[in-house]
Design an enzyme around this catalytic site. Structure first.
Site, PDB file in Angstrom:
ATOM      1  N   GLU A   1      16.188  -6.754  12.040  1.00 42.56           N
ATOM      2  CA  GLU A   1      16.051  -5.312  11.359  1.00 42.56           C
ATOM      3  C   GLU A   1      17.422  -5.160  10.983  1.00 42.56           C
ATOM      4  O   GLU A   1      18.572  -5.399  11.557  1.00 42.56           O
ATOM      5  CB  GLU A   1      15.623  -4.399  12.705  1.00 42.56           C
ATOM      6  CG  GLU A   1      15.989  -3.062  12.458  1.00 42.56           C
ATOM      7  CD  GLU A   1      15.236  -2.491  11.032  1.00 42.56           C
ATOM      8  OE1 GLU A   1      15.742  -1.982  10.256  1.00 42.56           O
ATOM      9  OE2 GLU A   1      13.713  -2.834  10.968  1.00 42.56           O
TER      10      GLU A   1
ATOM     11  N   GLU B   1       4.297  -2.295   3.637  1.00 45.97           N
ATOM     12  CA  GLU B   1       4.676  -1.561   2.187  1.00 45.97           C
ATOM     13  C   GLU B   1       5.232  -2.736   1.502  1.00 45.97           C
ATOM     14  O   GLU B   1       5.441  -2.422   0.163  1.00 45.97           O
ATOM     15  CB  GLU B   1       5.439  -0.294   2.736  1.00 45.97           C
ATOM     16  CG  GLU B   1       5.180   0.650   1.478  1.00 45.97           C
ATOM     17  CD  GLU B   1       5.872   1.948   1.518  1.00 45.97           C
ATOM     18  OE1 GLU B   1       6.360   2.638   0.587  1.00 45.97           O
ATOM     19  OE2 GLU B   1       6.208   2.312   2.743  1.00 45.97           O
TER      20      GLU B   1
ATOM     21  N   HIS C   1       5.504   6.858  -0.886  1.00 46.57           N
ATOM     22  CA  HIS C   1       5.145   5.378  -0.473  1.00 46.57           C
ATOM     23  C   HIS C   1       4.965   4.439  -1.902  1.00 46.57           C
ATOM     24  O   HIS C   1       4.369   5.219  -2.897  1.00 46.57           O
ATOM     25  CB  HIS C   1       3.692   5.491   0.158  1.00 46.57           C
ATOM     26  CG  HIS C   1       2.999   4.249   0.616  1.00 46.57           C
ATOM     27  ND1 HIS C   1       3.250   3.947   1.904  1.00 46.57           N
ATOM     28  CD2 HIS C   1       2.405   3.237  -0.192  1.00 46.57           C
ATOM     29  CE1 HIS C   1       2.476   2.811   1.942  1.00 46.57           C
ATOM     30  NE2 HIS C   1       2.071   2.533   0.727  1.00 46.57           N
TER      31      HIS C   1
ATOM     32  N   ALA D   1      -2.004   3.936   5.432  1.00 46.51           N
ATOM     33  CA  ALA D   1      -0.606   2.991   5.554  1.00 46.51           C
ATOM     34  C   ALA D   1      -0.804   2.658   6.826  1.00 46.51           C
ATOM     35  O   ALA D   1      -0.176   1.267   7.098  1.00 46.51           O
ATOM     36  CB  ALA D   1       0.405   3.857   4.951  1.00 46.51           C
TER      37      ALA D   1
ATOM     38  N   ARG E   1      -4.007  11.805  -3.773  1.00 52.05           N
ATOM     39  CA  ARG E   1      -2.484  12.255  -3.896  1.00 52.05           C
ATOM     40  C   ARG E   1      -1.830  12.538  -5.250  1.00 52.05           C
ATOM     41  O   ARG E   1      -0.955  12.894  -5.230  1.00 52.05           O
ATOM     42  CB  ARG E   1      -1.823  11.453  -2.726  1.00 52.05           C
ATOM     43  CG  ARG E   1      -2.312  12.023  -1.256  1.00 52.05           C
ATOM     44  CD  ARG E   1      -1.329  10.709  -0.125  1.00 52.05           C
ATOM     45  NE  ARG E   1      -1.764  11.403   1.028  1.00 52.05           N
ATOM     46  CZ  ARG E   1      -1.015  11.113   2.178  1.00 52.05           C
ATOM     47  NH1 ARG E   1       0.005   9.819   2.040  1.00 52.05           N
ATOM     48  NH2 ARG E   1      -1.441  11.488   3.208  1.00 52.05           N
TER      49      ARG E   1
ATOM     50  N   ALA F   1       4.737  -2.909  10.838  1.00 45.79           N
ATOM     51  CA  ALA F   1       4.112  -4.107  10.436  1.00 45.79           C
ATOM     52  C   ALA F   1       4.874  -5.186  11.146  1.00 45.79           C
ATOM     53  O   ALA F   1       4.395  -6.202  11.603  1.00 45.79           O
ATOM     54  CB  ALA F   1       4.175  -4.261   8.995  1.00 45.79           C
TER      55      ALA F   1
ATOM     56  N   GLY G   1       3.937  10.479  10.013  1.00 42.70           N
ATOM     57  CA  GLY G   1       2.956  11.627  10.957  1.00 42.70           C
ATOM     58  C   GLY G   1       2.162  10.803  11.864  1.00 42.70           C
ATOM     59  O   GLY G   1       1.661  11.323  12.782  1.00 42.70           O
TER      60      GLY G   1
ATOM     61  N   ASN H   1      10.205   3.159   8.595  1.00 38.96           N
ATOM     62  CA  ASN H   1       9.307   4.452   8.172  1.00 38.96           C
ATOM     63  C   ASN H   1       8.239   4.964   9.215  1.00 38.96           C
ATOM     64  O   ASN H   1       7.940   5.913   9.213  1.00 38.96           O
ATOM     65  CB  ASN H   1       8.663   4.343   6.664  1.00 38.96           C
ATOM     66  CG  ASN H   1       9.805   4.655   5.544  1.00 38.96           C
ATOM     67  OD1 ASN H   1      10.875   5.256   6.026  1.00 38.96           O
ATOM     68  ND2 ASN H   1       9.523   4.210   4.486  1.00 38.96           N
TER      69      ASN H   1
END
Length: 487
Positions: free
Chosen positions: A69, A454, A425, A469, A316, A50, A82, A77
């Site tokens: 950062e 997030e 998450h 996400a 989920r 993001a 994945g 993340n």
């Protein structure tokens, strides 16, 4: 002391910041810096997906932009994800023979989150995801051919980058940032967000910790929070859902939620803080795991009694709750050799390592598989036979959908390994509007403050759809960068 309902509610909002207390230092919030150490137009907090999308977008629109950062390297993340990205891209759907559209994507996302998400934000997500795919291609991401239904994804609209993980997005994003002259500064931790007044006025900049010393950085157009969630903060998660305190997490250690607390410190509204998602990952007592559940049509989940206990293609949160209710909160993933070959597309190296270190077993028979993980062989054999019959009948007592009842578990060798639920998450976070502007507790825009990824709430509702996400971070990251640059 007399406690009114209003006082009680305001106290509840404050308590939602953390399992311990607010991070704010009231005296600091009531005074502005005497001088600014640096001045930028747009300051982005966080160099994950993001943050990179926001920074690149703002920079390309002409804003003097910097990305901060707190870790020693960019990625967040997104780096360890994945990489599966949901988007209803018409050409991809047609090639796969799938009926799909952004409208269907939005409808399924809303329903999967129990209609607790903001429909306007969900519409932006669904309509913007195909644009995000094209934007990612522009900055250098290459995708594997084809789409599929990711675990918890509910529909075949997911694709992965060629490298099979989210690190592809970070490699491409950082390379593109360098190309356009966007500076990314690791080791710069934002410790507070500075507003004209604690509960009013414009956001002016941020307090940054660099080498143990505090600095004050001005943002003349806006600050963009893209710092991620709080799933690595066990105490904070446990405050909202006590079941999750002792679970492992899939998150980087940076996902601790302090920027979200800083937003709340200046009167930012947080929503959905108890909506915390878990996924199958490392079982209790283990230090690693296997993953043969991404292509869910090839896999079943069984408990220590050798029985299936849930529809593996379900939401989920439903799978989380069902798994946490099983013996020792430990269950097993099972597929045959065709399934394992399919999963090589996702986590080949990890699964090969799991075979070596004893968290995944290759077995010639179902009975051998049962013996390896010490569950009743007769019961597991019965479970597999029943599942194979359900593939023929297209009827599953747990409600697995017919399109996920297409692959029998019949071809040796078979693969089985333990897993448990891990904090993954956090759907709760700062409430934003359709321009990615952060809202206060009155529902009004906080001038100069934007958020994406997030750290935000209101986009996924009670449950995040698998693959959404990555679509979220790049769609709203681009939106936040655009809004801040044009402020």
């Amino acid at each position: 002391m007399q406690i009114s309902r209003r006082n009680l509610l305001s106290g509840a909002v404050a308590a939602s910041v953390s399992s311990v207390a607010l991070s704010a230092k009231a005296a600091d919030l009531c005074s502005l810096p005497q001088k600014w150490d640096q001045t930028w137009e747009v300051i982005v907090i966080g160099a994950g997906g993001a943050g990179l999308a926001a920074g690149i977008t703002a920079k390309e629109l002409g804003a003097k932009t910097i990305v901060l950062e707190k870790m020693a390297f960019p990625g967040g993340n997104t780096m360890v994800s994945g990489g599966g990205l949901n988007a209803a891209v018409a050409a991809d759907s047609k090639a796969a023979g799938v009926e799909d559209s952004p409208k269907l994507h939005a409808e399924q996302t809303l329903a999967a989150g129990d209609n607790r998400a903001d429909p306007a934000l969900v519409e932006i997500l669904a309509k913007g995801a195909p644009e995000s795919v094209e934007w990612l291609k522009k900055i250098g991401v290459k995708f594997r051919p084809g789409i599929y239904q990711i675990y918890g994804g509910l529909w075949p609209r997911c694709r992965n980058p060629e490298g099979q993980s989210g690190s592809d997005y970070i490699k491409a994003g950082t390379a593109y940032a360098k190309k356009i002259g966007l500076e990314i500064l690791p080791g710069h931790k934002v410790t507070s967000i500075i507003r004209e007044k604690p509960n009013a006025g414009r956001v002016l900049g941020v307090e940054v910790e660099v080498g143990g010393k505090k600095q004050y950085w001005r943002a003349t157009k806006g600050v963009i929070a893209a710092s991620g969630g709080y799933a690595a903060n066990a105490e904070m998660c446990g405050f909202f859902d006590p079941r999750l305190t002792k679970l492992n997490t899939t998150n980087q250690p940076c996902s601790t939620g302090e920027v979200l607390r800083a937003i709340q410190d200046i009167n930012g509204l947080a929503v959905g803080m108890d909506y915390i998602q878990c996924i199958p990952w490392t079982a209790p007592g283990y230090t690693s795991t296997a993953d043969v559940f991404q292509a869910i049509e090839y896999t079943i989940f069984v408990n220590k009694e050798g029985k299936r206990y849930v529809a593996e293609d379900n939401r989920r949160d439903i799978i989380r709750d069902a798994t946490l209710a099983q013996t020792d909160q430990t269950v097993f993933q099972l597929c045959d050799t065709d399934g394992y070959e399919e999963h090589k597309k996702f986590y080949y190296e990890m699964n090969e390592a799991a075979l070596k270190n004893g968290v995944l077993f290759r077995c010639n028979t179902i009975e051998e598989a049962a013996a390896k993980v010490k569950i009743p062989a007769a019961e597991l054999k019965k479970t597999v036979d029943e599942f194979n019959a359900e593939v023929d009948s297209k009827k599953d007592p747990f409600g697995r959908t017919p399109k996920m009842l297409v692959r029998k578990i019949v071809k040796a060798p078979f693969y089985i390994g333990p897993f448990g639920m891990c904090r993954h998450h956090t759907m709760g976070g700062a409430r934003i509007d359709t321009k990615a502007r952060v809202l206060d507790r009155e529902g009004k825009v906080i001038p100069g403050l934007y958020a994406a990824g997030e750290v935000t709430g209101g986009i996924h509702g009670t449950n995040r759809v698998g693959g959404n996400a990555i679509a979220d971070i790049f769609t709203f990251g681009r939106l936040a960068g655009e809004s801040a640059a044009k402020a």
